[in-house]
Design a protein around this motif. Sequence first.
Motif, short mmCIF file in Angstrom:
data_model
loop_
_atom_site.label_atom_id
_atom_site.label_comp_id
_atom_site.label_asym_id
_atom_site.label_seq_id
_atom_site.Cartn_x
_atom_site.Cartn_y
_atom_site.Cartn_z
N ALA A 156 -2.08 -21.46 2.69
CA ALA A 156 -0.46 -21.21 2.48
C ALA A 156 0.50 -22.15 1.85
CB ALA A 156 0.41 -20.52 3.62
N ALA A 157 0.15 -23.94 3.12
CA ALA A 157 0.98 -24.58 2.49
C ALA A 157 -0.04 -25.79 1.88
CB ALA A 157 1.08 -25.51 4.15
N CYS A 158 -1.42 -25.66 1.21
CA CYS A 158 -2.07 -26.19 0.49
C CYS A 158 -1.24 -26.26 -0.85
CB CYS A 158 -3.43 -25.53 0.67
SG CYS A 158 -4.41 -26.71 -1.18
N ARG A 203 -7.60 -17.29 -9.36
CA ARG A 203 -6.09 -19.26 -9.44
C ARG A 203 -7.36 -19.90 -8.18
NH1 ARG A 203 -5.40 -19.34 -4.46
NH2 ARG A 203 -4.95 -17.35 -2.90
N PRO A 204 -7.02 -21.77 -8.23
CA PRO A 204 -8.00 -22.16 -8.45
C PRO A 204 -7.94 -21.82 -6.56
CG PRO A 204 -7.11 -23.01 -9.96
CD PRO A 204 -6.03 -22.46 -9.60
N GLU A 205 -9.29 -21.97 -5.91
CA GLU A 205 -9.33 -21.84 -4.61
C GLU A 205 -10.10 -23.04 -3.74
OE1 GLU A 205 -10.19 -17.95 -2.75
OE2 GLU A 205 -10.89 -16.91 -5.06
N ILE A 206 -10.06 -23.46 -2.10
CA ILE A 206 -10.81 -24.75 -1.86
C ILE A 206 -11.80 -24.01 -1.05
CG2 ILE A 206 -10.85 -26.26 -0.01
CD1 ILE A 206 -8.26 -27.32 -0.99
N LEU A 207 -13.68 -24.20 -1.46
CA LEU A 207 -14.86 -24.12 -1.00
C LEU A 207 -15.01 -25.13 0.55
CD1 LEU A 207 -14.93 -22.33 -3.87
CD2 LEU A 207 -17.02 -21.88 -2.63
N TYR A 208 -14.81 -24.82 2.00
CA TYR A 208 -15.41 -26.47 2.12
C TYR A 208 -17.38 -25.57 3.11
CZ TYR A 208 -15.52 -28.72 6.70
OH TYR A 208 -15.93 -29.06 8.17
N ILE A 209 -17.50 -27.14 2.39
CA ILE A 209 -18.51 -26.82 3.12
C ILE A 209 -19.03 -27.33 4.58
CG2 ILE A 209 -21.01 -26.98 2.36
CD1 ILE A 209 -20.36 -27.24 -0.09
N ARG A 210 -18.97 -26.36 5.61
CA ARG A 210 -19.20 -27.30 6.52
C ARG A 210 -20.22 -28.48 6.95
NH1 ARG A 210 -18.99 -24.88 12.74
NH2 ARG A 210 -19.09 -26.79 13.82
N HIS A 245 -0.09 -32.42 4.27
CA HIS A 245 -0.16 -32.35 5.88
C HIS A 245 -0.81 -30.88 6.07
CE1 HIS A 245 0.91 -36.52 6.09
NE2 HIS A 245 2.31 -36.69 5.97
N CYS A 246 -2.12 -30.45 5.40
CA CYS A 246 -2.17 -28.91 5.80
C CYS A 246 -3.29 -28.73 6.19
CB CYS A 246 -2.07 -27.42 4.61
SG CYS A 246 -3.24 -28.44 3.33
#
Length: 322
Positions: free
Chosen positions: A101-103, A63-70, A86-87
């Motif tokens: 879980a809220a995304c 499934r699609p996922e978010i990758l966060y590059i700090r 507002h997650c």
Amino acid sequence: MTMRKRFQLFRPKAADNGRLLGVVSDFQRFSIHDGPGIRTIVFLKGCPLRCQWCQNPESMLARPEILYIRNNCIGCNLCQEACPTHCIEAVSGRGIVIDKAACLLPLCGACQAVCYANAINICGRYLGVDEVLEEVELDREFYDRSGGGVTFSGGEPFAQPGFLLALAAGAKDRGLHTAIETCGQADWEVMEPVLAHLDMVLYDLKHMDPETHRQLTGVDNRRILDNLRRIDRLGLPIRVRLPLVPGRNDSPENLRATAAFVAELTHVEALDVLPYHRMGEPKWGQLDKDYPLHGLAPYTKDAVFALAAIMEAYPIEVTVGG
């Protein structure tokens, strides 16, 4: 790209009027290491294994996922303002934290749409068979001149069996050379129909001992070895791949057992030794996961060739690097 277009990229299957869709994480063009000639690799999301050294952790889940590059984040807070649930929360010393879980993924994508610093990236698009093959065919001239084609990879492409079957059959209908890179952890009833549309199989072997294989990947290797024998009986060209990982599967005993097993097969072109590297480690952090092998040093070049030499004593071609 407009906001509307970005949202369309993450549409779920149920919203597409019954058209067969799969989850694609990426396309890699001009590859020369994943089958003959110049190739395009289609990376499908989803994998039944959890290898400690996985270089594509963003492909584990289907499934699609978010990758966060700090390091890219500039603290503008636009993602927080755009998020409908507002997650997303800014946390001192950590940048932003996302309550997954809220995304609303895959129905949303608002955070990436406003992140001009490229700190938020969504991996995984719901695409149709024709969309994927049209992308692949953009480089048709290179395939025709080099004897290349398309390679389906992942993740584990057999984790999306219906979509994979449609892709493989569609690629053959278009006259493309087809290959697959697989770990072999799938039901034979799922694999056999797809194999009828393939010209080559790139097959990963992680470890020959079932219990050690379970410790390293989460499953034992019995089905994997059995499926490789079945593929060999079909007569398809096979390249076996061994991801060589320090302290995990590099013992002389395992290398000899691997080479002996491969040497018994009839249609294996070569055993490709793929030395461990750490280029996939940052993606574990971007997914907010701990990398199991953090700090593990890669081999030196001399060490890799010394280990490969152990397997050269068997009647198979051994290559380093694929």
